[in-house]
Every structure is written in structure tokens, then in C-alpha cells.
Design a protein around this motif. Sequence first.
Motif, PDB file in Angstrom:
ATOM      1  N   THR A  63     -54.897 -78.671  43.706  1.00 30.00           N
ATOM      2  CA  THR A  63     -53.791 -79.946  43.325  1.00 30.00           C
ATOM      3  C   THR A  63     -52.633 -79.851  44.426  1.00 30.00           C
ATOM      4  OG1 THR A  63     -54.379 -79.627  41.120  1.00 30.00           O
ATOM      5  CG2 THR A  63     -52.216 -80.773  41.392  1.00 30.00           C
ATOM      6  N   LEU A  64     -52.117 -78.839  44.785  1.00 25.75           N
ATOM      7  CA  LEU A  64     -51.082 -78.710  45.499  1.00 25.75           C
ATOM      8  C   LEU A  64     -51.487 -79.197  46.801  1.00 25.75           C
ATOM      9  CD1 LEU A  64     -49.733 -75.035  44.854  1.00 25.75           C
ATOM     10  CD2 LEU A  64     -48.430 -77.204  44.680  1.00 25.75           C
ATOM     11  N   ALA A  65     -52.677 -78.919  47.302  1.00 22.51           N
ATOM     12  CA  ALA A  65     -53.317 -79.262  48.620  1.00 22.51           C
ATOM     13  C   ALA A  65     -53.243 -80.573  48.799  1.00 22.51           C
ATOM     14  CB  ALA A  65     -54.679 -78.693  49.069  1.00 22.51           C
ATOM     15  N   ILE A  66     -53.917 -81.477  47.557  1.00 26.44           N
ATOM     16  CA  ILE A  66     -54.107 -82.930  47.791  1.00 26.44           C
ATOM     17  C   ILE A  66     -52.625 -83.558  47.480  1.00 26.44           C
ATOM     18  CG2 ILE A  66     -56.474 -82.782  46.951  1.00 26.44           C
ATOM     19  CD1 ILE A  66     -55.421 -83.908  44.260  1.00 26.44           C
ATOM     20  N   GLU A  67     -52.051 -82.744  46.832  1.00 22.07           N
ATOM     21  CA  GLU A  67     -50.339 -83.552  46.630  1.00 22.07           C
ATOM     22  C   GLU A  67     -49.658 -83.426  48.032  1.00 22.07           C
ATOM     23  OE1 GLU A  67     -48.870 -82.477  42.336  1.00 22.07           O
ATOM     24  OE2 GLU A  67     -47.787 -81.340  44.098  1.00 22.07           O
ATOM     25  N   ARG A  68     -49.985 -82.392  49.074  1.00 21.36           N
ATOM     26  CA  ARG A  68     -49.308 -82.287  50.290  1.00 21.36           C
ATOM     27  C   ARG A  68     -49.812 -83.438  50.988  1.00 21.36           C
ATOM     28  NH1 ARG A  68     -48.393 -76.467  50.678  1.00 21.36           N
ATOM     29  NH2 ARG A  68     -50.703 -76.557  51.203  1.00 21.36           N
ATOM     30  N   ALA A  69     -51.040 -83.707  50.888  1.00 20.52           N
ATOM     31  CA  ALA A  69     -51.962 -84.940  51.492  1.00 20.52           C
ATOM     32  C   ALA A  69     -51.432 -86.364  51.188  1.00 20.52           C
ATOM     33  CB  ALA A  69     -53.387 -84.437  51.738  1.00 20.52           C
ATOM     34  N   PHE A  79     -60.136 -85.998  41.723  1.00 16.17           N
ATOM     35  CA  PHE A  79     -60.298 -85.807  43.281  1.00 16.17           C
ATOM     36  C   PHE A  79     -61.938 -85.261  43.607  1.00 16.17           C
ATOM     37  CE2 PHE A  79     -60.015 -83.832  47.208  1.00 16.17           C
ATOM     38  CZ  PHE A  79     -59.203 -85.003  48.006  1.00 16.17           C
ATOM     39  N   VAL A  80     -62.205 -84.101  42.717  1.00 10.77           N
ATOM     40  CA  VAL A  80     -63.385 -83.586  43.254  1.00 10.77           C
ATOM     41  C   VAL A  80     -64.742 -84.386  42.608  1.00 10.77           C
ATOM     42  CG1 VAL A  80     -63.539 -81.795  41.604  1.00 10.77           C
ATOM     43  CG2 VAL A  80     -64.077 -81.293  43.799  1.00 10.77           C
ATOM     44  N   LEU A  81     -64.557 -85.006  41.637  1.00 14.24           N
ATOM     45  CA  LEU A  81     -65.482 -85.677  40.878  1.00 14.24           C
ATOM     46  C   LEU A  81     -66.549 -86.285  41.852  1.00 14.24           C
ATOM     47  CD1 LEU A  81     -64.840 -87.383  37.703  1.00 14.24           C
ATOM     48  CD2 LEU A  81     -66.926 -86.104  37.957  1.00 14.24           C
ATOM     49  N   PRO A  82     -65.957 -86.981  42.834  1.00 16.35           N
ATOM     50  CA  PRO A  82     -67.069 -87.707  43.859  1.00 16.35           C
ATOM     51  C   PRO A  82     -67.823 -86.749  44.679  1.00 16.35           C
ATOM     52  CG  PRO A  82     -64.768 -88.566  44.148  1.00 16.35           C
ATOM     53  CD  PRO A  82     -64.765 -87.478  43.136  1.00 16.35           C
ATOM     54  N   ALA A  83     -67.369 -85.503  44.920  1.00  8.28           N
ATOM     55  CA  ALA A  83     -67.899 -84.457  45.518  1.00  8.28           C
ATOM     56  C   ALA A  83     -69.277 -84.244  44.810  1.00  8.28           C
ATOM     57  CB  ALA A  83     -67.240 -83.263  45.825  1.00  8.28           C
ATOM     58  N   PHE A 203     -69.252 -79.154  52.841  1.00 10.08           N
ATOM     59  CA  PHE A 203     -67.769 -78.489  53.118  1.00 10.08           C
ATOM     60  C   PHE A 203     -67.029 -79.051  54.425  1.00 10.08           C
ATOM     61  CE2 PHE A 203     -69.492 -75.537  50.164  1.00 10.08           C
ATOM     62  CZ  PHE A 203     -68.307 -75.158  49.557  1.00 10.08           C
ATOM     63  N   LEU A 204     -67.870 -79.516  55.375  1.00  4.82           N
ATOM     64  CA  LEU A 204     -67.180 -80.214  56.516  1.00  4.82           C
ATOM     65  C   LEU A 204     -66.852 -81.708  56.367  1.00  4.82           C
ATOM     66  CD1 LEU A 204     -69.638 -78.329  59.337  1.00  4.82           C
ATOM     67  CD2 LEU A 204     -67.239 -77.719  58.278  1.00  4.82           C
ATOM     68  N   SER A 205     -66.340 -82.028  55.267  1.00  2.00           N
ATOM     69  CA  SER A 205     -66.133 -83.487  54.989  1.00  2.00           C
ATOM     70  C   SER A 205     -64.735 -83.563  54.151  1.00  2.00           C
ATOM     71  CB  SER A 205     -67.304 -84.109  54.045  1.00  2.00           C
ATOM     72  OG  SER A 205     -67.531 -83.474  52.847  1.00  2.00           O
ATOM     73  N   SER A 206     -64.534 -84.892  53.531  1.00  4.07           N
ATOM     74  CA  SER A 206     -63.698 -84.819  52.735  1.00  4.07           C
ATOM     75  C   SER A 206     -63.846 -84.501  51.242  1.00  4.07           C
ATOM     76  CB  SER A 206     -63.016 -86.350  52.536  1.00  4.07           C
ATOM     77  OG  SER A 206     -64.004 -87.216  52.240  1.00  4.07           O
ATOM     78  N   ALA A 207     -64.989 -83.666  51.038  1.00  7.49           N
ATOM     79  CA  ALA A 207     -65.691 -83.700  49.336  1.00  7.49           C
ATOM     80  C   ALA A 207     -64.602 -82.915  48.533  1.00  7.49           C
ATOM     81  CB  ALA A 207     -66.944 -82.788  49.608  1.00  7.49           C
ATOM     82  N   PHE A 208     -63.976 -81.784  49.294  1.00  4.31           N
ATOM     83  CA  PHE A 208     -63.213 -80.932  48.558  1.00  4.31           C
ATOM     84  C   PHE A 208     -61.923 -80.981  48.730  1.00  4.31           C
ATOM     85  CE2 PHE A 208     -67.667 -79.011  48.716  1.00  4.31           C
ATOM     86  CZ  PHE A 208     -67.836 -79.294  47.460  1.00  4.31           C
ATOM     87  N   LEU A 209     -61.440 -81.222  50.083  1.00  3.55           N
ATOM     88  CA  LEU A 209     -60.026 -81.399  50.337  1.00  3.55           C
ATOM     89  C   LEU A 209     -59.795 -82.539  51.070  1.00  3.55           C
ATOM     90  CD1 LEU A 209     -59.331 -77.685  51.388  1.00  3.55           C
ATOM     91  CD2 LEU A 209     -58.203 -78.927  49.616  1.00  3.55           C
ATOM     92  N   PRO A 210     -58.623 -83.217  51.277  1.00  6.22           N
ATOM     93  CA  PRO A 210     -58.445 -84.271  51.941  1.00  6.22           C
ATOM     94  C   PRO A 210     -58.602 -83.947  53.635  1.00  6.22           C
ATOM     95  CG  PRO A 210     -56.668 -84.012  50.661  1.00  6.22           C
ATOM     96  CD  PRO A 210     -57.437 -82.727  50.440  1.00  6.22           C
ATOM     97  N   SER A 212     -56.930 -84.746  56.065  1.00  8.24           N
ATOM     98  CA  SER A 212     -56.010 -84.371  56.856  1.00  8.24           C
ATOM     99  C   SER A 212     -55.327 -82.739  56.666  1.00  8.24           C
ATOM    100  CB  SER A 212     -54.642 -85.095  56.555  1.00  8.24           C
ATOM    101  OG  SER A 212     -54.531 -85.099  55.122  1.00  8.24           O
ATOM    102  N   SER A 213     -55.740 -82.167  55.602  1.00 12.05           N
ATOM    103  CA  SER A 213     -55.307 -80.767  55.278  1.00 12.05           C
ATOM    104  C   SER A 213     -56.554 -79.593  55.976  1.00 12.05           C
ATOM    105  CB  SER A 213     -55.310 -80.581  53.800  1.00 12.05           C
ATOM    106  OG  SER A 213     -56.441 -81.148  53.074  1.00 12.05           O
ATOM    107  N   LEU A 214     -57.522 -80.428  56.577  1.00  8.01           N
ATOM    108  CA  LEU A 214     -58.591 -79.387  56.964  1.00  8.01           C
ATOM    109  C   LEU A 214     -58.099 -79.050  58.466  1.00  8.01           C
ATOM    110  CD1 LEU A 214     -61.763 -81.627  56.236  1.00  8.01           C
ATOM    111  CD2 LEU A 214     -61.088 -79.421  55.073  1.00  8.01           C
ATOM    112  N   PRO A 215     -58.801 -77.867  59.011  1.00  9.69           N
ATOM    113  CA  PRO A 215     -58.782 -77.526  60.464  1.00  9.69           C
ATOM    114  C   PRO A 215     -58.961 -78.580  61.306  1.00  9.69           C
ATOM    115  CG  PRO A 215     -59.590 -75.945  59.155  1.00  9.69           C
ATOM    116  CD  PRO A 215     -59.810 -76.966  58.044  1.00  9.69           C
ATOM    117  N   GLU A 216     -58.259 -78.599  62.431  1.00  6.17           N
ATOM    118  CA  GLU A 216     -58.470 -79.976  63.498  1.00  6.17           C
ATOM    119  C   GLU A 216     -60.076 -79.785  63.801  1.00  6.17           C
ATOM    120  OE1 GLU A 216     -56.199 -80.795  67.509  1.00  6.17           O
ATOM    121  OE2 GLU A 216     -54.894 -80.414  65.743  1.00  6.17           O
ATOM    122  N   ALA A 217     -60.457 -78.812  64.167  1.00  5.90           N
ATOM    123  CA  ALA A 217     -61.890 -78.993  64.419  1.00  5.90           C
ATOM    124  C   ALA A 217     -62.769 -79.601  63.303  1.00  5.90           C
ATOM    125  CB  ALA A 217     -62.653 -77.607  64.881  1.00  5.90           C
ATOM    126  N   VAL A 218     -62.500 -78.975  62.282  1.00  2.00           N
ATOM    127  CA  VAL A 218     -63.221 -79.713  60.961  1.00  2.00           C
ATOM    128  C   VAL A 218     -63.110 -81.016  60.881  1.00  2.00           C
ATOM    129  CG1 VAL A 218     -63.851 -79.271  58.603  1.00  2.00           C
ATOM    130  CG2 VAL A 218     -63.476 -77.145  59.811  1.00  2.00           C
TER     131      VAL A 218
END
Lengths: 290, 355
Positions: A63-69, A79-83, A203-210, A212-218
Motif C-alpha cells: 500500500t505504501l509503495a503504490i501510494e508513493r507511485a 491493485f494486486v487482483l489483476p495479477a 515478477f518482472l512486470s507491473s503485476a505486484f508493484l507499479p 516506477s517503483s521497480l529497479p531501473e533494469a527491471v
Amino acid sequence: MSSAGVDAGPSRSVENSLVGDIWVNFKRWARKAIRNPTVVFLELFMAVFSLLMFTAVFGDVGTLAIERAGFEGVGYLPFVLPAAVVQVSMSSSLSSGLGLVEDLQTGMFEKVTVSPMRWTAVLAGKAAAELFRLVCYVFVIFGLGLAMGATVETGLVGLFGIALVCVLFALWYMALSNAVAVVTRDEETLDAVGNLLLFPLLFLSSAFLPVSSLPEAVQVVAMVNPVTYGVDAIRALVLGRDVLTVVEVTAFGGVSDTLVPALAVLCALDVVFGAVSVWLMGRATGSEVM
Amino acid sequence: MAKPKQQRGASEPDRAVAASTAAIRADGLRVTYADGTTAVQNVTLTVPRGEFFGFLGPNGAGKTTAVKVLATLLEPTEGGVIVNSHDATAAQTAVRETIGYMAQDVSVDEELTARENVAFACEAYGVPRGRRAERIEELLDLADLGDVADTPAGRFSGGMKKRLDAVTALVHDPDLVFLDEPTTGMDPKARNRLWDHFRRLNEAGTTIFLTTQYLEEADALCDRVAVLRDGRIAATGSPAELKRRVGGQILEVDVDGGRETAETAADLAREGTRFGPDATIETVDDTVRVTTTDAAERGTDYLLALHEAGIAVTGFDVDEPTLDDVFLAIADGRTDGFDVGDDGETGPGTSGGTR
């Protein structure tokens, strides 16, 4: 030798239409699914388990991570239901290839090929039964999500839209699964390929986190990962807003700014993977000679 | 549906008429796989409607490849096939509507019941809706699976699955049925039941194209057989014709006096032109064995000669060769006298050239 000038021989009036052939194959594969409740249960269980696990373990952090995004006021569950539904789309599509391997190994593939049914109808009937099962999964998972307190901002129409996105997402993965099946003709190899792809793609997608909050390479991988487009399209329908971050589109307004590019990507993937899969299956039905 | 049946031992004019209404006409078939393996080459054959035709050969001879081409499952690299008057490459659907195909391996859906398997085949072959229920019951009875019609096929024994597989190839009452090694791996009782079934089917006028590696199966069922070796037809004819050509008859004479007397008797058989230059004469313990085309005819004179030489005969027998002997002759490359034309043609009424 040619058929020209050959005496008229015995022939039969075949009752089947294209739709009739599709229906015959739909019934066969639907029956097979019903006879395999364990597979149905496991596919559904894995997706529900992931949903429960992720909301329980990462609920607060998420919740904190997606708020920041930029997803203020959005709970982690919607947010995670689509995953969860994308995950079940992938596992159910993998079963499609496993079914084909079984048919290749038992000779049913050859038996169906030598019948007068249209080959396109055989494939369409099988796919329709598998997609129908997937749509049932989507409604079960969303039913559970709604019971847990999530809401679908776009309402009932949005829910059917989500089912449609899942179908479009599943088609390319189903085609991939069938292509691997027809090339390897081996259940274990296909299972290994499926498992190898499932978690990296998720995991290398927007499934669990936005994104923009993923590492740059990811983020780079997420931009070219089809899961990102499937998840974002479903998420836009759940949240009722534009959520696509990998491509900036503003021409359509609101949810459509996500849906239009995401669905375009999914449709393109369906066409490309579908064409490859049909071509490979065409080769398997008899043109492997020089 | 009763269809005209080509009689066993039909005369040449009858056969010529049958050829004009052939169930199968294959011309110069060659199949080379993508890896470069040539499985079938220069196969030319005609199967008249109503015939029970056997395609014999050891494993790897090219039988299954050939039958797949005839059944539209493979397109030949070279050559053409007309099946039931339709081009097997250009009009695959038309061919498929008129044929039944039973693959070498059992192909039934193990998750579906016997009834559902037959129903699926009925729907796939467009059996009219109004006839389906009756047809399903008929075929389940024919396969002797009426009592287990609603049991998933996965719980059946190998023989039950084979019978179910066989009847699913017949749902549309096809004019021509391809049976690719249908009884391989079956116990004798189940095999005999399936044989009876195939005989009844053929007697009703259905053309049957059977591939088998069991010589007794071809002998028991087929009007005519072709023997395939290394992808080519090495011999063709009725089982009786092939047996006659491979080595004629075998005369066995048991003599009193042991091996030494048998050798003397064998020398007597070799004298002059008693059995001709092609005869094979050998001894096994106290038995003289003579293999030649007319052993029975010349045997009487030989027995008289033995009597005049004072050799007591304790028993004698004249045997026909078996298809095993045909098979061995072909494996040894002794195919002179078999009914295969210079261009590899095998068909009713074909005669002459050998290869």
C-alpha cells in the motif's frame, strides 16, 4: 494423376457446418475439463493462494509503495487482483499445450486430423472451451476479491471487460504453449518451459508493484513484458483510471488511455503467436515430408 | 448399407471391371521425410472396391508411411493417389468423408466414456443427428462394450480400447477402412473377435486396407497382399499365389534305416531329372525333404523308385509353404516369379515382369 475425369465415387453429405465443428470440439474439451476436477482446482487454488499470500504478506508495504507511485487511496487488494487473474490465465493457457501433447501422444490428434472436420474449427473449439474455463476462473477470483472488500470501479461492464482482457492475454500464451507442445511433443518439457516463464514474467512486470517503483533494469524488462500490458489493462478497469506507465497516451481519455495501447499490444501478440502456432500445427498434420 | 463385394478368387475379367472402380489407385508414390529418409519409393497399386487388401512387411518397411499417404495424413513427395475417386492431395476432405482410419496405436480419449468417444466420432463425421443415438448403440454393441458404455475409456483393458478405437473409425459407414496393424499386442481371443468383425465388415462390401506384420493375419483375412521391403513393393498376389510361387510344395519322406539310408534315398532323388534342376533336396535325420514346384506330382515316381531300390518308406507328406516362407524368400531377395511389374505396379490382373 489428378481428380479430373475420375468417375464420381461414393460421397457423403456431411451435416457439419463450421460452427457445428467448433461446437463438437468445444464439448469434447469442456467434458475433459469436467472429468479433471483436480486440474481445475489446482489452477484456481494457485491463483487464489497467491492473492491471499500477497495481500497478507505485502499488504501494508505494498500500500505504501503504490501510494508513493501515485495510487493514493487505492488498497493493495484491488491493485494486486489483476495479477491473480493474469497468473491463472497463464497457468490455464499452459494446460492448453498439455492437452495438445496428450492428443499427440494418444493418437487423438491424428484421428481428428483424418476426420472431415475443418482444422480451424478443431483449434477454435479447443480454444473456446479453454477460454470459457478461464472466464469462469476470472469470475471466481473477482468474486472472492469483491467478498474481501475490493471494488471494480467500472462496474459490471468493467467486469466483463476484464474477462475479455484475460481472453486476449491468454490467447498469445496459449498459442505459445501449443507451439512448444507441437515442437517438443513432451509433457515434462512443456511443463518445465511453463514454470520457467511464469514467475519471471509475473515478477518482472507491473503485476505486484507499479513499474516506477521497480529497479531501473527491471523497468526496462517490464516495458517489453506482455504481462505488464495485460495487468495494466485489467487494473485500469478495476480502478477506473489510466494506470499505464510504460507508454504515455492521453489521446483517448481516462481508462481508454490504458486500454487502447494495452489491447493493441495484446492483439498484435495474439496474431503473431497465433500464426506461428497454427503454422507449426499445420506442419504436424502432414506436411513434414520434403 | 450393403455394397458390391469383390469375391475371393475373382476371374480376370471381373478384376478388370473392379479396377475401373478402384477404391485406391496409387501411382509412383515416393515419400522422403525432411531429414532425408526415404520411407516409401515407387509404390504403385490398385485396390478394387470390396477387396480385403493386406500390406505386409517387417517393422520399418514403410507400411505406416504408405497408409498415411493413402489416408491423407501425409502428402507424398512424388506420385499421386486417388481414393474413392477423389484426389487424396487436392480433395482431402472428400476423401476423408469416405474413409475410416484406425491408427497403429490406440487412439481413444481416455477421459471420455465409450459412449462419448463414439458420439464424438459420429459428430466429427457428420452422422445425421436423427441417426446418432441408434448408431452409437449399434457400434457399442458391435464392440461388445454396451455394458460399460458409460465408463471412461481410461479404465478399459488394451483389447477393449482397440475395439472402441475400431468402431469409432466406422461411425459413418465408410466405403474404405484403413487398419494399421490393428491387432498388434492383442491376446488371441480378442484378436479373433476383431478378425470376425473385419470379415463381416468386408462381407458387407467395405473395402479394407490392412497393414500387418502377422503373416497368419494376412493369410486368414486378405483376398490379396502386397509385401513391402525397404519402402518398395517386393511381391503381390493372393496369399495362395504367393505361397505357390515362393517354393511350390515340400515333399517329406521318412525312411526306415536311419540317416545313412536317408542319404541314399536323397541321392536317388537327385538322380537325373527326377525333380528338376530347381529342386532343393536335403536330409534331416531319417527324413528326405524335397522342395520344388511340383513335388506332389513327381513324388509318386520317387516313392516307386525308393521301393524298387529296396528302401522302406515309413511315412510321407506333401506340405504347402506358409506366408512365412514367402516373407523369408523376400527377405533373402528371392523375389523372382512374384507379381510385380517393371514399374512397381501391383494391381488386379497385373502380371509379367519381376524385379
